[in-house]
Design a protein around this motif. Sequence first.
Motif, PDB file in Angstrom:
ATOM      1  N   VAL A  70      -1.411  -0.277  -3.853  1.00 20.89           N
ATOM      2  CA  VAL A  70      -0.513   0.106  -4.941  1.00 20.89           C
ATOM      3  C   VAL A  70      -1.009  -0.517  -6.242  1.00 20.89           C
ATOM      4  O   VAL A  70      -1.000   0.117  -7.293  1.00 20.89           O
ATOM      5  CB  VAL A  70       0.940  -0.326  -4.628  1.00 20.89           C
ATOM      6  CG1 VAL A  70       1.839  -0.148  -5.838  1.00 20.89           C
ATOM      7  CG2 VAL A  70       1.473   0.458  -3.437  1.00 20.89           C
ATOM      8  N   ASP A  71      -1.490  -1.756  -6.176  1.00 16.20           N
ATOM      9  CA  ASP A  71      -1.984  -2.474  -7.351  1.00 16.20           C
ATOM     10  C   ASP A  71      -3.450  -2.814  -7.135  1.00 16.20           C
ATOM     11  O   ASP A  71      -3.787  -3.636  -6.283  1.00 16.20           O
ATOM     12  CB  ASP A  71      -1.163  -3.751  -7.559  1.00 16.20           C
ATOM     13  CG  ASP A  71      -1.573  -4.541  -8.786  1.00 16.20           C
ATOM     14  OD1 ASP A  71      -2.582  -4.201  -9.441  1.00 16.20           O
ATOM     15  OD2 ASP A  71      -0.884  -5.535  -9.091  1.00 16.20           O
TER      16      ASP A  71
ATOM     17  N   ASN B 298      -5.304  -4.635  -8.662  1.00 13.79           N
ATOM     18  CA  ASN B 298      -5.586  -6.053  -8.903  1.00 13.79           C
ATOM     19  C   ASN B 298      -5.401  -6.910  -7.655  1.00 13.79           C
ATOM     20  O   ASN B 298      -5.782  -8.081  -7.640  1.00 13.79           O
ATOM     21  CB  ASN B 298      -4.717  -6.576 -10.044  1.00 13.79           C
ATOM     22  CG  ASN B 298      -5.065  -5.910 -11.355  1.00 13.79           C
ATOM     23  OD1 ASN B 298      -6.218  -5.864 -11.752  1.00 13.79           O
ATOM     24  ND2 ASN B 298      -4.065  -5.361 -12.018  1.00 13.79           N
ATOM     25  N   ASP B 299      -4.803  -6.355  -6.598  1.00 12.60           N
ATOM     26  CA  ASP B 299      -4.660  -7.084  -5.339  1.00 12.60           C
ATOM     27  C   ASP B 299      -5.962  -7.100  -4.542  1.00 12.60           C
ATOM     28  O   ASP B 299      -6.083  -7.804  -3.557  1.00 12.60           O
ATOM     29  CB  ASP B 299      -3.570  -6.443  -4.463  1.00 12.60           C
ATOM     30  CG  ASP B 299      -2.173  -6.755  -4.962  1.00 12.60           C
ATOM     31  OD1 ASP B 299      -1.987  -7.786  -5.638  1.00 12.60           O
ATOM     32  OD2 ASP B 299      -1.262  -5.955  -4.675  1.00 12.60           O
TER      33      ASP B 299
ATOM     34  N   THR C  56       0.835  -1.196   0.000  1.00 14.89           N
ATOM     35  CA  THR C  56       0.000   0.000   0.000  1.00 14.89           C
ATOM     36  C   THR C  56       0.874   1.252   0.000  1.00 14.89           C
ATOM     37  O   THR C  56       2.068   1.188   0.258  1.00 14.89           O
ATOM     38  CB  THR C  56      -0.908   0.057   1.249  1.00 14.89           C
ATOM     39  OG1 THR C  56      -0.096   0.243   2.406  1.00 14.89           O
ATOM     40  CG2 THR C  56      -1.754  -1.188   1.390  1.00 14.89           C
TER      41      THR C  56
END
Length: 113
Positions: free
Chosen positions: A19-20, A22-23, A12
């Motif tokens: 940050v992503d 898709n996580d 994060t």
Amino acid sequence: MAYEVNGKSIETTDAGYLVDLNDWNEDVAKLIAAEEGIELTQQHWDVLEYLRDEYINNNGNQPMERAILKAMAEKWDNKKLTSKDLYTLFPRAPSKQGLKVAGLPATNRKGGY
């Protein structure tokens, strides 16, 4: 900073946004919401799904509260909603705290209506 979900470390930003994107999944949303002091209901999920759909399928759109109100009024049988209804769900602003729980990037705009 990172969240630990189901044995996986999820990166994060310093402010706790993923940050992503898709996580993100249901378990991640529940963890972020819990850290924000929110117990997710179906109405929360409706807002989160709307925010994610707008961002992912509408060129990174991060709707302001007026757009969220309108969309949720339609979703919830045209119930007359006010900003207070959304702030009951996301006390630190649906267009900001909602984005965080939805696993989306933070918005840089000021205000929210």
